[in-house]
Design a protein around this motif. Sequence first.
Motif, PDB file in Angstrom:
ATOM      1  N   LEU A   1       0.840  -1.204   0.000  1.00 19.13           N
ATOM      2  CA  LEU A   1       0.000   0.000   0.000  1.00 19.13           C
ATOM      3  C   LEU A   1       0.875   1.255   0.000  1.00 19.13           C
ATOM      4  O   LEU A   1       0.656   2.185  -0.781  1.00 19.13           O
ATOM      5  N   ILE A   2       1.896   1.252   0.856  1.00 20.41           N
ATOM      6  CA  ILE A   2       2.784   2.414   0.944  1.00 20.41           C
ATOM      7  C   ILE A   2       3.523   2.624  -0.381  1.00 20.41           C
ATOM      8  O   ILE A   2       3.627   3.744  -0.879  1.00 20.41           O
ATOM      9  N   GLU A   3       4.003   1.529  -0.966  1.00 19.92           N
ATOM     10  CA  GLU A   3       4.687   1.661  -2.252  1.00 19.92           C
ATOM     11  C   GLU A   3       3.727   2.147  -3.344  1.00 19.92           C
ATOM     12  O   GLU A   3       4.118   2.884  -4.238  1.00 19.92           O
ATOM     13  N   THR A   4       2.472   1.742  -3.232  1.00 20.43           N
ATOM     14  CA  THR A   4       1.468   2.152  -4.216  1.00 20.43           C
ATOM     15  C   THR A   4       1.235   3.656  -4.159  1.00 20.43           C
ATOM     16  O   THR A   4       1.230   4.336  -5.180  1.00 20.43           O
ATOM     17  N   PHE A   5       1.075   4.200  -2.934  1.00 19.30           N
ATOM     18  CA  PHE A   5       0.783   5.635  -2.912  1.00 19.30           C
ATOM     19  C   PHE A   5       2.039   6.493  -3.041  1.00 19.30           C
ATOM     20  O   PHE A   5       1.959   7.706  -3.145  1.00 19.30           O
ATOM     21  N   GLN A   6       3.218   5.841  -3.066  1.00 22.03           N
ATOM     22  CA  GLN A   6       4.439   6.596  -3.395  1.00 22.03           C
ATOM     23  C   GLN A   6       4.597   6.784  -4.902  1.00 22.03           C
ATOM     24  O   GLN A   6       5.505   7.476  -5.352  1.00 22.03           O
ATOM     25  N   ASN A   7       3.720   6.159  -5.663  1.00 18.59           N
ATOM     26  CA  ASN A   7       3.790   6.252  -7.125  1.00 18.59           C
ATOM     27  C   ASN A   7       2.764   7.279  -7.628  1.00 18.59           C
ATOM     28  O   ASN A   7       1.558   7.006  -7.633  1.00 18.59           O
ATOM     29  N   PRO A   8       3.225   8.475  -8.032  1.00 17.07           N
ATOM     30  CA  PRO A   8       2.291   9.549  -8.419  1.00 17.07           C
ATOM     31  C   PRO A   8       1.357   9.142  -9.571  1.00 17.07           C
ATOM     32  O   PRO A   8       0.222   9.600  -9.619  1.00 17.07           O
ATOM     33  N   GLU A   9       1.852   8.282 -10.458  1.00 23.77           N
ATOM     34  CA  GLU A   9       1.008   7.869 -11.593  1.00 23.77           C
ATOM     35  C   GLU A   9      -0.202   7.072 -11.123  1.00 23.77           C
ATOM     36  O   GLU A   9      -1.305   7.235 -11.641  1.00 23.77           O
ATOM     37  N   VAL A  10       0.014   6.222 -10.125  1.00 28.94           N
ATOM     38  CA  VAL A  10      -1.100   5.422  -9.607  1.00 28.94           C
ATOM     39  C   VAL A  10      -2.125   6.332  -8.931  1.00 28.94           C
ATOM     40  O   VAL A  10      -3.338   6.155  -9.085  1.00 28.94           O
ATOM     41  N   LEU A  11      -1.627   7.320  -8.189  1.00 29.72           N
ATOM     42  CA  LEU A  11      -2.539   8.247  -7.516  1.00 29.72           C
ATOM     43  C   LEU A  11      -3.391   8.994  -8.546  1.00 29.72           C
ATOM     44  O   LEU A  11      -4.596   9.203  -8.361  1.00 29.72           O
ATOM     45  N   GLU A  12      -2.749   9.366  -9.635  1.00 30.51           N
ATOM     46  CA  GLU A  12      -3.446  10.049 -10.728  1.00 30.51           C
ATOM     47  C   GLU A  12      -4.567   9.154 -11.296  1.00 30.51           C
ATOM     48  O   GLU A  12      -5.701   9.590 -11.502  1.00 30.51           O
ATOM     49  N   ILE A  13      -4.229   7.889 -11.517  1.00 32.87           N
ATOM     50  CA  ILE A  13      -5.196   6.929 -12.066  1.00 32.87           C
ATOM     51  C   ILE A  13      -6.358   6.721 -11.085  1.00 32.87           C
ATOM     52  O   ILE A  13      -7.525   6.703 -11.466  1.00 32.87           O
ATOM     53  N   LEU A  14      -6.029   6.597  -9.801  1.00 33.39           N
ATOM     54  CA  LEU A  14      -7.069   6.386  -8.783  1.00 33.39           C
ATOM     55  C   LEU A  14      -8.028   7.575  -8.738  1.00 33.39           C
ATOM     56  O   LEU A  14      -9.247   7.409  -8.683  1.00 33.39           O
ATOM     57  N   LEU A  15      -7.461   8.785  -8.778  1.00 30.74           N
ATOM     58  CA  LEU A  15      -8.298   9.995  -8.718  1.00 30.74           C
ATOM     59  C   LEU A  15      -9.215  10.095  -9.930  1.00 30.74           C
ATOM     60  O   LEU A  15     -10.317  10.624  -9.851  1.00 30.74           O
ATOM     61  N   GLY A  16      -8.738   9.587 -11.053  1.00 32.66           N
ATOM     62  CA  GLY A  16      -9.521   9.667 -12.278  1.00 32.66           C
ATOM     63  C   GLY A  16     -10.515   8.528 -12.435  1.00 32.66           C
ATOM     64  O   GLY A  16     -11.309   8.523 -13.378  1.00 32.66           O
ATOM     65  N   ALA A  17     -10.471   7.553 -11.531  1.00 31.27           N
ATOM     66  CA  ALA A  17     -11.340   6.375 -11.657  1.00 31.27           C
ATOM     67  C   ALA A  17     -12.812   6.772 -11.571  1.00 31.27           C
ATOM     68  O   ALA A  17     -13.191   7.634 -10.785  1.00 31.27           O
ATOM     69  N   ALA A  18     -13.637   6.125 -12.379  1.00 32.53           N
ATOM     70  CA  ALA A  18     -15.040   6.514 -12.514  1.00 32.53           C
ATOM     71  C   ALA A  18     -15.880   6.118 -11.306  1.00 32.53           C
ATOM     72  O   ALA A  18     -16.790   6.843 -10.902  1.00 32.53           O
TER      73      ALA A  18
END
Lengths: 95, 158
Positions: free
Chosen positions: B122-139
């Motif tokens: 989880l920590i490694e996931t939210f350290q990745n800005p691209e993943v955060l971008e994708i999550l925020l854009g999720a429908a």
Amino acid sequence: MAKRVLVLCGNGVATSTVACKKIQDYMANANVRCEVIQAKIGELASYADKVDVIVLMAMGATLPDTVNTPLIKGLPFLTGMGLKETLEEIKKHLQ
Amino acid sequence: MSSKVLSADLIISQLEAANVKEIIESLGNKLHAFGYVKDSYVPAVIKREGIFPTGLPLGNINVAIPHTDVEHVNKPAIAVATLAHPVAFGNMGDSENTLKVSIVFLLAMKEPHAQVDLLQNLIETFQNPEVLEILLGAADSKEIERILKQYLKLKEVH
């Protein structure tokens, strides 16, 4: 005797568990023998004199003036920024 | 009753919330409704967040990870919200200041040592800005669930 690092958390044991694992793995790789202890802020008094370095995961906490043990902020374990430097600093206190 | 650590039932997409308390209540009530946490969990998290804030300064998209002691938890879960508008959380690294948070992971951990790999992922996931971008854009919550499962390397457990 192996030196000791104390990882202190404020909000339960989620983030400090991850920090403990990272420290254990890093020191094992670097051949640094150490004991990693995990405790809550409230339990500090029982450990403060018995450890060589303290990693503080609850950054909002202030420790009593009586604690002279070197203190390192654990935020990099969560943000990843400056993590290598933080681990190296912990290592210095354990060698 | 669901027993999955992460499921769309525990995810809110584009949550409209004015403050930290509303976010913890919205997500915490979901955890409570599905039996993951005790009655004491939500008030305990709100109290702890006030003392030891969990907003993480990560860059453009910041994350908060509110949590509390294991005694308030029945079984482990992670509730997730993407926020319609960023909300000010206390900064975990600098208690004098706040930061604008866009994604909240409300952690309910029972035996952190057994879940250390999940927490690490989880920590490694939210350290990745691209993943955060994708999550925020999720429908919707289903899409957030799918994305997170992929990155958290979770296997389906029924």
